[in-house]
Design a protein around this motif. Structure first.
Motif: not given
Length: 286
Positions: A1, A3, A5-6, A112, A272-273, A276-277, A279-280
């Motif tokens: 992702t 940097r 993107s958030f 999340c 963070l991971e 990222r999940e 956000s998909t």
């Protein structure tokens, strides 16, 4: 992702918290500070279920168009699947599962999964185990091949997911082939923490508590179940000393007991991971 993107998003870390144990919130505040320093999000804030600031109030103070809510919990259970979604007003699919992405007014909310159930927790557990053996009184850390790694969890008949999270990590750690033996033990289910000396077949034992924060379980219950006298534990607590001396030798074996995993620096990356999940985009459900 990427940097940036958030940069339009807020990250809200949600933990249990406690009015009785001030240290309960420490891991959440620690990881919030780390993630703020990284400047990945427009805002990073904390909220708790059992202490201030409460989740509902923290949510109202966020103005960013996207909000990622990350539960700092070990496993899926009552708090992560019922209590927090209720406050977030998350709808459910026809089959009863949560809709983890939801629009609230002009904001997109992404919920999340708990950090503790992420496969990356294997790295966290390995790091904890390696660190604690360097702090003991022996000149050299024990060779992993001659070490039994014990992952200690709560375990309860009320929440099977608590045990499932431990068993998943035990399986992943066995697959690494690093330790001679890997087992799960529990406070409230067999095999119990008191069984640790008999379960371990090797001369060295490293016990890692799979809890977010240090408190009653890690500072009192676990040492007592391992054989420390209650009076000794209380004296050490009162004096601000560790309640378990690394390593302690009993039954011909050396045992190191690590702190809870919640303050390990690697946990920030696991959070963070999870973001990222979330956000998909998930595949649409009927």
């Amino acid at each position: 992702t990427p940097r940036d993107s958030f940069q339009d998003a807020a990250l809200l870390l949600v933990a249990h918290g406690s009015t009785l144990n001030a240290g309960s919130a420490a891991p959440t505040y620690q990881h919030a500070r780390t993630l703020r320093r990284q400047a990945v999000f427009a805002q990073v804030t904390e909220a708790f279920l059992q202490q201030d600031p409460p989740l509902a109030g923290a949510l109202r103070r966020i103005a960013e168009p996207r909000i990622f809510v990350a539960p700092v919990f070990i496993s899926e259970g009552w708090f992560t699947e019922t209590v927090i979604p209720s406050v977030l007003e998350l709808p459910r699919h026809p089959n009863g599962t949560l809709r983890r992405s939801h629009t609230r007014g002009t904001q997109a909310l992404h919920y999340c999964r708990p950090v503790g159930s992420h496969p990356g927790m294997t790295r966290v557990l390995q790091a904890r185990a390696a660190q604690v053996t360097l702090l003991g009184s022996l000149k050299n850390p024990p060779p992993p091949a001659q070490t039994t790694l014990l992952i200690a969890g709560h375990g309860t008949s009320y929440s099977p997911a608590s045990r499932t999270a431990i068993e998943r990590q035990v399986s992943l750690l066995r697959d690494t082939g690093r330790y001679g033996q890997v087992e799960g033990i529990f406070l409230e289910e067999p095999p119990t923490i008191a069984d640790a000396w008999h379960i371990a077949r090797l001369p060295h034992i490293v016990l890692v508590p799979f809890f977010i924060s240090d408190g009653l379980h890690t500072q009192e219950d676990i040492p007592e179940m391992l054989g420390e006298p209650r009076d000794s534990i209380r004296r050490r607590l009162a004096a601000g000393m560790p309640t378990w001396i690394n390593p302690t030798c009993r039954h011909g074996k050396h045992l190191w007991c690590a702190p809870a995993i919640g303050t390990d620096p690697l946990l920030s990356e696991v959070i963070l991971e999870r973001v990222r999940e979330a956000s998909t985009p998930a595949p649409s459900m009927p």
